[in-house]
Scaffold this motif. Structure first.
Motif, PDB file in Angstrom:
ATOM      1  N   LEU A  59       0.829  -1.207   0.000  1.00  0.00           N
ATOM      2  CA  LEU A  59       0.000   0.000   0.000  1.00  0.00           C
ATOM      3  C   LEU A  59       0.865   1.260   0.000  1.00  0.00           C
ATOM      4  O   LEU A  59       0.562   2.236  -0.689  1.00  0.00           O
ATOM      5  N   SER A  60       1.956   1.234   0.764  1.00  0.00           N
ATOM      6  CA  SER A  60       2.869   2.370   0.804  1.00  0.00           C
ATOM      7  C   SER A  60       3.433   2.647  -0.586  1.00  0.00           C
ATOM      8  O   SER A  60       3.491   3.784  -1.048  1.00  0.00           O
ATOM      9  N   PHE A  61       3.826   1.575  -1.264  1.00  0.00           N
ATOM     10  CA  PHE A  61       4.366   1.704  -2.620  1.00  0.00           C
ATOM     11  C   PHE A  61       3.329   2.291  -3.580  1.00  0.00           C
ATOM     12  O   PHE A  61       3.609   3.201  -4.351  1.00  0.00           O
ATOM     13  N   LEU A  62       2.100   1.806  -3.520  1.00  0.00           N
ATOM     14  CA  LEU A  62       1.055   2.265  -4.438  1.00  0.00           C
ATOM     15  C   LEU A  62       0.663   3.715  -4.168  1.00  0.00           C
ATOM     16  O   LEU A  62       0.466   4.494  -5.112  1.00  0.00           O
ATOM     17  N   TYR A  63       0.537   4.078  -2.906  1.00  0.00           N
ATOM     18  CA  TYR A  63       0.235   5.478  -2.585  1.00  0.00           C
ATOM     19  C   TYR A  63       1.369   6.396  -3.036  1.00  0.00           C
ATOM     20  O   TYR A  63       1.136   7.528  -3.472  1.00  0.00           O
ATOM     21  N   PHE A  64       2.617   5.911  -2.935  1.00  0.00           N
ATOM     22  CA  PHE A  64       3.762   6.696  -3.401  1.00  0.00           C
ATOM     23  C   PHE A  64       3.666   6.921  -4.908  1.00  0.00           C
ATOM     24  O   PHE A  64       3.922   8.014  -5.411  1.00  0.00           O
ATOM     25  N   LEU A  65       3.271   5.902  -5.638  1.00  0.00           N
ATOM     26  CA  LEU A  65       3.090   6.036  -7.087  1.00  0.00           C
ATOM     27  C   LEU A  65       2.027   7.078  -7.407  1.00  0.00           C
ATOM     28  O   LEU A  65       2.145   7.820  -8.383  1.00  0.00           O
ATOM     29  N   GLN A  71      -0.260   9.206   2.947  1.00  0.00           N
ATOM     30  CA  GLN A  71      -0.702   7.822   3.090  1.00  0.00           C
ATOM     31  C   GLN A  71       0.450   6.839   2.898  1.00  0.00           C
ATOM     32  O   GLN A  71       0.533   5.821   3.600  1.00  0.00           O
ATOM     33  N   ALA A  72       1.346   7.150   1.958  1.00  0.00           N
ATOM     34  CA  ALA A  72       2.505   6.279   1.750  1.00  0.00           C
ATOM     35  C   ALA A  72       3.352   6.218   3.012  1.00  0.00           C
ATOM     36  O   ALA A  72       3.812   5.135   3.414  1.00  0.00           O
ATOM     37  N   ASP A  73       3.524   7.351   3.673  1.00  0.00           N
ATOM     38  CA  ASP A  73       4.309   7.401   4.909  1.00  0.00           C
ATOM     39  C   ASP A  73       3.617   6.634   6.022  1.00  0.00           C
ATOM     40  O   ASP A  73       4.249   5.917   6.806  1.00  0.00           O
ATOM     41  N   LEU A  90      11.717  -0.296   4.489  1.00  0.00           N
ATOM     42  CA  LEU A  90      12.688   0.751   4.808  1.00  0.00           C
ATOM     43  C   LEU A  90      12.906   1.679   3.610  1.00  0.00           C
ATOM     44  O   LEU A  90      13.018   2.899   3.766  1.00  0.00           O
ATOM     45  N   VAL A  91      12.939   1.116   2.401  1.00  0.00           N
ATOM     46  CA  VAL A  91      13.095   1.935   1.201  1.00  0.00           C
ATOM     47  C   VAL A  91      11.873   2.829   1.021  1.00  0.00           C
ATOM     48  O   VAL A  91      11.983   4.018   0.698  1.00  0.00           O
ATOM     49  N   ASN A  92      10.677   2.262   1.234  1.00  0.00           N
ATOM     50  CA  ASN A  92       9.455   3.071   1.149  1.00  0.00           C
ATOM     51  C   ASN A  92       9.495   4.255   2.107  1.00  0.00           C
ATOM     52  O   ASN A  92       9.153   5.384   1.750  1.00  0.00           O
ATOM     53  N   LYS A  93       9.896   4.002   3.340  1.00  0.00           N
ATOM     54  CA  LYS A  93       9.992   5.067   4.342  1.00  0.00           C
ATOM     55  C   LYS A  93      11.042   6.092   3.937  1.00  0.00           C
ATOM     56  O   LYS A  93      10.840   7.315   4.059  1.00  0.00           O
ATOM     57  N   ALA A 399      13.278   5.987  -6.258  1.00  0.00           N
ATOM     58  CA  ALA A 399      12.653   4.751  -6.704  1.00  0.00           C
ATOM     59  C   ALA A 399      11.946   4.082  -5.541  1.00  0.00           C
ATOM     60  O   ALA A 399      12.471   4.004  -4.440  1.00  0.00           O
ATOM     61  N   ALA A 400      10.755   3.621  -5.796  1.00  0.00           N
ATOM     62  CA  ALA A 400      10.049   2.831  -4.794  1.00  0.00           C
ATOM     63  C   ALA A 400      10.180   1.372  -5.168  1.00  0.00           C
ATOM     64  O   ALA A 400      10.169   1.016  -6.341  1.00  0.00           O
ATOM     65  N   PRO A 401      10.305   0.503  -4.200  1.00  0.00           N
ATOM     66  CA  PRO A 401      10.375  -0.913  -4.548  1.00  0.00           C
ATOM     67  C   PRO A 401       9.058  -1.394  -5.103  1.00  0.00           C
ATOM     68  O   PRO A 401       8.024  -0.804  -4.862  1.00  0.00           O
TER      69      PRO A 401
END
Length: 438
Positions: A59-65, A71-73, A90-93, A399-401
């Motif tokens: 979900l974090s990855f998708l919100y980041f996109l 929400q990603a945070d 950790l990469v998302n954060k 980049a997000a994973p």
């Protein structure tokens, strides 16, 4: 193109698979619509804590996109709290912190992710980017060179290494890696123009000309390439060819008077003063407040023994008006309204992991597995532009994973009629001289 995904089964505490249909549905939705995928993943919030944490990474990855950093945070924090050894969480954060401008903290998280998973390509790529933003170019180069050993055929990584060598002034290495990049994306106009620019800085004009011509062949609307080629032909005294390029630029930017001034200057350098006079008069009619055009008109009318009093009076009037405005503003001026200065040359690239628009080859900037990374969406051609360190207003996208457990990481002048040399021209050729000085 949607990010690559892979299905990894989510197993419950007793080893049974919880529910694979939902996971498959989420992965299919991810290829089509982030909103649908988010809805599917949120259904896991009603299950046990381990599954919630895995879904939170995705979900974090998708919100980041989608650009919803808050929400990603939120979901990145949830995933990290549950499992501090989840490299993708950790990469998302770290990506969320980077978007907030907290580069040092983001760097710490990327390093922590690498400590957990030594070959986490997203963490290594983003570590290289954040070090470049922080101005630590040697460490940035070290990160990308390490990544190059893991994914040796990635155009994004090869570009970053070439770009860093250029920024560090190592033109030989920069040329080596840009040539290598062109074996991967042979028809990319941005990479070709960038290599031509590096050869130009290294004073290899023949190679610089070759790569700019190749870039123009693939993408004939890049004004930086067009202006460079126009100036090259002026330096070579091939004014007819230069006129072709400046006229092309004028077609692309019909409201920009500097291109018309450059065309007119070429006619003046060829000794075709009558044609130059006609063009200056046409430009003055279209842009009556252009100071440089008025200066040229006064000078050429004097050379041709034409009436020029009305142009001179208008010139004096405009110069006084401009001087008064600048005095009130407290700064110097040059050229007046719509002055005919040349293009600014190579500027910082847009907000991207490649320092510019992405290549026409596989993927784009942003990092492997991330938005715009390998397997990510492509943009229009014309990337790999010249640059310096990225400015505060144009951060490179982290980049997000690829969504954690469910969506894993993917892998000479003529004389005038009165015998004056052009070098003795009272006003000079400011419109072309600006470019010739670049």
């Amino acid at each position: 193109m949607a990010p690559h995904t892979r299905i990894v089964q989510l197993r419950g505490p007793h080893g049974r698979t919880d529910p694979p249909h939902g996971v498959c549905e989420c992965c299919c939705c991810c290829c089509c619509c982030c909103v649908q995928a988010i809805d599917v993943l949120k259904s896991f919030e009603r299950m046990d804590q381990a599954l919630q944490a895995k879904a939170a990474t995705n979900l974090s990855f998708l919100y980041f996109l989608e650009g919803d950093i808050a929400q990603a945070d939120k979901y990145a924090n949830l995933a990290v709290r549950h499992d501090r050894y989840n490299a993708k969480a950790l990469v998302n954060k770290g990506n969320c912190l980077n978007e907030k401008g907290e580069l040092e903290r983001a760097k710490e998280l990327y390093l922590e992710a690498i400590g957990v998973e030594a070959d986490c390509v997203e963490a290594i790529y983003n570590l290289g980017l954040v070090n470049k933003h922080l101005g630590i170019l040697s460490e940035s180069l070290q990160a990308f060179e390490k990544l190059h050993t893991i994914i040796p055929d990635s155009p994004e990584v090869i570009y970053q290494i070439a770009n860093l060598h250029d920024m560090l002034g190592d033109y030989v290495s920069a040329q080596k890696y840009f040539n290598y990049l062109l074996t991967k994306v042979a028809s990319d106009p941005g990479a070709l123009s960038r290599l031509g620019h590096i050869y130009s800085k290294d004073e290899d004009e023949a190679q610089a000309f070759h790569y700019h011509v190749e870039s123009y062949r693939y993408y004939p609307v890049n004004l930086e390439v067009i202006s460079w080629l126009g100036v090259w032909y002026v330096k070579s005294e091939l004014y007819e060819k230069a006129i072709e390029f400046f006229e092309r630029a004028a077609e692309i930017q019909p409201t920009e008077e500097k291109w018309q001034l450059m065309v007119t200057s070429c006619y003046r350098r060829m000794g075709n003063y009558q044609k130059a006079l006609e063009l200056y008069e046409a430009i003055h009619k279209q842009y009556p407040e252009n100071l440089e055009c008025l200066r040229y008109l006064v000078a050429i009318c004097k050379d041709l023994n034409r009436k020029h009093d009305h142009y001179e009076a208008r010139l004096v009037q405009l110069e006084r008006a401009v001087a008064a405005r600048m005095h009130n503003a407290g700064g110097p001026t040059r050229g007046g309204a719509g002055g005919g200065g040349g293009p600014s040359g190579y500027s910082n690239g847009p907000a991207s992991g490649a320092g510019g628009p992405p290549p026409r080859g596989p993927g784009g900037p942003g990092g492997p597995g991330g938005p715009g990374g390998p397997g990510g969406p492509r943009a229009a051609p014309g990337g790999w532009r010249g640059e310096g360190p990225q400015g505060p207003g144009s951060p490179e996208r982290m980049a997000a994973p690829n969504a954690g457990e469910v969506m894993g990481a993917s892998g000479g002048m003529q004389d005038s009629p009165h015998g004056h040399d052009e070098d003795e021209d009272e006003f000079g050729d400011a419109d072309l001289d600006d470019l010739l000085a670049d």
